[in-house]
Enzyme design. Structure first.
Site, short mmCIF file in Angstrom:
data_model
loop_
_atom_site.label_atom_id
_atom_site.label_comp_id
_atom_site.label_asym_id
_atom_site.label_seq_id
_atom_site.Cartn_x
_atom_site.Cartn_y
_atom_site.Cartn_z
N ASP A 154 0.40 3.76 1.66
CA ASP A 154 0.34 4.33 3.00
C ASP A 154 1.73 4.59 3.56
O ASP A 154 2.59 3.70 3.59
CB ASP A 154 -0.43 3.38 3.92
CG ASP A 154 -0.84 4.05 5.24
OD1 ASP A 154 -2.05 4.21 5.45
OD2 ASP A 154 0.06 4.40 6.02
N ARG A 204 2.89 4.73 6.36
CA ARG A 204 3.35 4.07 7.57
C ARG A 204 3.84 2.66 7.31
O ARG A 204 4.22 1.95 8.25
CB ARG A 204 2.21 4.06 8.59
CG ARG A 204 1.80 5.47 8.99
CD ARG A 204 0.45 5.50 9.68
NE ARG A 204 -0.63 5.11 8.79
CZ ARG A 204 -1.89 4.98 9.17
NH1 ARG A 204 -2.23 5.22 10.42
NH2 ARG A 204 -2.83 4.62 8.30
N HIS A 251 -2.31 -3.87 5.20
CA HIS A 251 -2.10 -3.44 6.59
C HIS A 251 -3.42 -3.10 7.24
O HIS A 251 -4.33 -2.54 6.61
CB HIS A 251 -1.14 -2.25 6.65
CG HIS A 251 -1.68 -0.99 6.03
ND1 HIS A 251 -2.15 0.06 6.78
CD2 HIS A 251 -1.82 -0.63 4.74
CE1 HIS A 251 -2.55 1.02 5.97
NE2 HIS A 251 -2.37 0.63 4.72
N CYS A 278 0.83 -1.20 0.00
CA CYS A 278 0.00 0.00 0.00
C CYS A 278 0.87 1.25 0.00
O CYS A 278 1.98 1.26 0.53
CB CYS A 278 -0.92 0.00 1.22
SG CYS A 278 -2.16 1.33 1.19
N CYS A 281 -6.24 0.15 6.94
CA CYS A 281 -6.02 0.74 5.62
C CYS A 281 -7.16 1.68 5.23
O CYS A 281 -8.33 1.29 5.26
CB CYS A 281 -5.89 -0.38 4.60
SG CYS A 281 -5.57 0.20 2.93
#
Lengths: 333, 333, 333, 333
Positions: free
Chosen positions: D80, D82, D134, D78, D137
């Site tokens: 993302d 993090r 994750h 992803c 999400c």
């Protein structure tokens, strides 16, 4: 009471119960299926009549259609309702494989178009690909404007037409009329999409294995319904021997050769219009004859012939597009 | 000598010189532009004739076409050459905005289709969207097979039709005939793509602002040229109140209600065909009447009427698709 | 016997039975899950150690990470394994939202990239977008070659890099070395993709509503691991008043102004290197100082400073890209 | 005065003039290039330090990096911020080829992802593909909600995750907590995307030519930074002989066999926790032991071991996904 062939409901009671309790009735309207809406029934009616007409003309028509899938043409056109692929070419079902999208695009990263191209060229072995744009295209109009600030879908979709606009900025800015800019960009977009088709991996592979495949770019005028050819036939990568150190001059020589040939043609054709000494084809496609620009409008003095000029422009466009294809294909070794 | 309107070349000498030296002559053939290939000339000829015919029928036809862009329909159909959108519906230029791709798909991640949908629904405000598949579709045939091991483009493109196949595996496997599997998957694919259209952000937004928009899924038979409606009209998300804890039973109740209504309709209609005690609509769309499966073929004993059965199936499909839309749309809060 | 935390199998008998009968054993290998392959176990092991290290440094690290999603950067980089976004910038989880694809592209028609851009700019409100290419990029190498004749996916995917190559043909052909051509095209591709980002509807919308957003184009060298800035910051459409009739000269004036400013800077900096009369920045980014071309290699005589030259080039690139953005955005009214 | 390596400006006068007149100063801020913004300078600084650190640890590091492109892993994760691919696996530049997009998707119609897959599998010959989702999400959260009524890009992009939600509606609706629904859909999405990778033409082709390629689906927890394997290794289509008439029962038998094996494993492992008579693995992945549901939380009575349960679930998931792959691949002949 025998129900009509479209309806299921028969007796008033039964159907009315169904209509009233129909779960398909949503708040936005939409009568129950059992009492069909007029506009769709009209389409079904048209369909029945079309079938009857075809069978009347040829009883075995549908039998043969079932088995065969041998179209000779792939048509890449605009979704615009006013440009129907089959009708304006007078072709019958079975003759044209069709892709229609907003702005008649054929970019390599669009899996939708490229799948049409692959299937029609590789499996169906169409012999011709026609890219057809049309004057007054809404997608082209939108591409002329500054990028929208809304992330809607069409705005992303037309980005290749904006690229075309950027590349021809100088030429487009010299046109006074917004309408003229739209129409010229329609043409430039057709040339660009035709170039994309020619340089696509699908078509490159087809030509590489010796498959017969001819490419055309055309534009459709809503004013008189006429198709005008802009470029083609392009049937291969051309026989350009390009050497890295020489390409620029070679390319220039090629275009010059094309223009000389065009001049010779004009000379031959135009014998009746006076003394032709200087003919040149400029970058924006205008052909000058004795310093007078030939336009596509017929002139009273008979000096220019719209069809002759169009054919010349197509000839020069073809030469130039072939040139660009060679540039694109013959990279560095 | 006046050249014909298509040709530029006049005297043999001039044109032959051009032909011989034409840079557009590549090794794959391609005669010079100045002496046009027959097949494209034929198309231009067809075009001229079509224009004349239209003007003869209506002198102002093209004038009006220029200004107007008010189609009532968006057609999402297959690129297959044998299914021409306009002709089989008897519609004229100006009436149908068209997207055609391999397998008549309308997946949300395809910018090509979604741009057509957005433009036609939001800007042109079409009133109806028709998703049209056809029996014997090559894309559907390919989707039935195991995934190809070549990374060509069509193979990636048809993955949503493979998803459809997977979801209906049980039903498809019960069909003996490969041809029957292809035809049934054609229908299921139309239902699936119609569902995609209904749940697309474009259509959800349109219904949300109260725009009138009706959706249909139809299938075209190459055997007789006839269009058969599978589902529709779907005109909104429906009025399903879905509560997280109750949805399953609610949904079941809804389908049961639809089936009961269908049974009542059959009962009404079929009064003349005998005693109707048991009617049921099973998951695969087969309607049974007294334990005898109604098919779409006309029976000599008059027990079933193809059109009645089709209408019933469409009714039940519509109920089920509406059901699935509600499921899809009414998430968790 | 207590099993290790990774394994489930305990007694020899049990695990061996499972291993032998494991349905996950396919003919291509693949030991049963219960006796894990070393390479994946190694990754899990690395992961555990990384977690311990982070907690040791900061016990509340993961707590905070859970709640927060406030990255300041969006990174659009190449999938190439040798260019890891986070590590080479020394950033921690939580700081960079990442899109990585083959060739670090950001074309408007790619829903994948555009979704990243939309989500990070609109929802997460990143402040900076960094487009990062790298010398020796395989996608760029492939784009230099003639189009492949196989319809594989990468070949379609890199078509925008081929477009970049075509537009800069003249410059690229003047470079003798194939490697130099690859590296220069890497830089040109970064500039092109940065331009795409700046002119995307997402970014245009952000700037239109006054959102703070800065754009950079950088290139990464595998030779020494260093990031070099090519262009930026670009923080808006610029304050170009473009009038249709004047744009060409206006644009030329603007670039000239940029170059004059650059020259003044060089003059100031270079006071110690001699008399500076003529400085020019040519289209290909080479800066000349007194007729001597400044390169990025440090010279013993101290005449040029690599960092100074890079900064100058970036300055001029920024001016030119801003120029092109203005051209692109300020269309016709 | 020697300028710092980042700046070009030297004397106050010169630089201030440039700053003041800098055309890159737009209304949204953006100081002139010549006086660099802190945040980007900080990144360049980090980069320099990272380079020094790497060279200090290994002077030949970048030399080798230049030549080599032999990653063993493709990571599909992803965007993302993090979840940084390299750092959480402790891998070095050169080891992981990376695709990151919103929602870690791998749909066949996305040319962006499929190009990464093709390049890494076919050219670089990675040995492993890891799909990593994750918990928490944002894309998955959005997919749980009803379709948005805005035609933005992300809303179209996540449609495959909505498809996943629809297919697992029953299971998801039984979870009380919205957060639990999000987390479970994260897992289901990983399984789905892994399935897409396995059935992609690229991977099918690789397995068909005997290439070693193992597939894993994992999920990352922001709460503790730990990677948990959900499925894998999947190394081929499996050795399922599927006959059209028998598949249903065969499939059921296969899953039963997998569950029996899992039960035997649990029995072996759990010998110390009491009498184990009944173990079952239900469709939603919960493993019951003696009628008591094993969860992933450690229990004081030592009855369940989180790692043991996870391994069992992964085992069963792998069996089921293999099953679905076989279903998908072995079509009708």
């Amino acid at each position: 009471m025998a129900p009509s062939s479209e309806d299921v409901a028969v007796s008033g009671g039964g159907s009315q119960e169904l209509s009233n309790s129909s779960p398909t009735s949503s708040s936005s309207g939409g009568a129950g299926v059992l009492g069909e809406r007029d506009h769709f029934s009209k389409l079904l009616q048209n369909n029945r009549e079309w079938c009857k007409a075809r069978l009347a003309a040829d009883p075995k028509f549908f039998e043969r259609l079932c088995e065969q899938q041998n179209p000779e043409y792939l048509w890449i056109g605009c979704s615009d309702s006013r440009v129907p692929a089959n009708q304006i070419l007078g072709l019958q079902p079975g003759e044209v494989f069709v892709q229609r999208n907003v702005g008649n695009q054929a970019t390599h990263t669009d899996l939708n178009v490229m799948s049409c191209l692959e299937y029609s060229v590789k499996e169906l072995k169409v012999k011709n690909v026609i890219v057809c744009g049309h004057y007054g295209c809404g997608a082209v109009k939108a591409a002329l404007k500054l990028p929208s600030k809304t992330t809607n879908l069409v705005n992303c979709w037309i980005s290749d037409i904006r690229e075309c606009r950027n590349q021809h900025r100088a030429e487009l800015m010299q046109l006074d009329d917004h309408q003229a800019q739209v129409d010229r960009l329609c043409e430039l977009n057709v040339l660009r999409q035709a170039f994309h088709v020619a340089t696509s991996p699908v078509v490159q592979a087809a030509w590489d294995r010796g498959q017969e495949l001819h490419l055309y770019g055309v534009v459709y005028s809503l004013k008189d319904g006429q198709i005008k050819k802009l470029v083609g036939p392009i049937s291969g990568n051309g026989d350009f021997e390009c050497d890295q150190a020489d390409f620029e001059s070679h390319g220039a020589t090629y275009v010059a050769a094309a223009e000389a040939a065009a001049a010779a043609a004009v000379a031959e054709v135009g014998a009746g219009v006076g003394n032709l000494n200087v003919v040149s084809a400029t970058l924006d496609g205008r052909v000058s004859l004795n310093g007078v620009t030939l336009t596509s409008e017929a002139k009273e003095d008979g000096r220019s012939s719209a069809a002759q000029v169009d054919a010349l422009r197509a000839y020069i466009n073809t030469a130039k597009v072939n040139n660009r294809i060679a540039e694109h294909v013959n990279g560095w070794h």
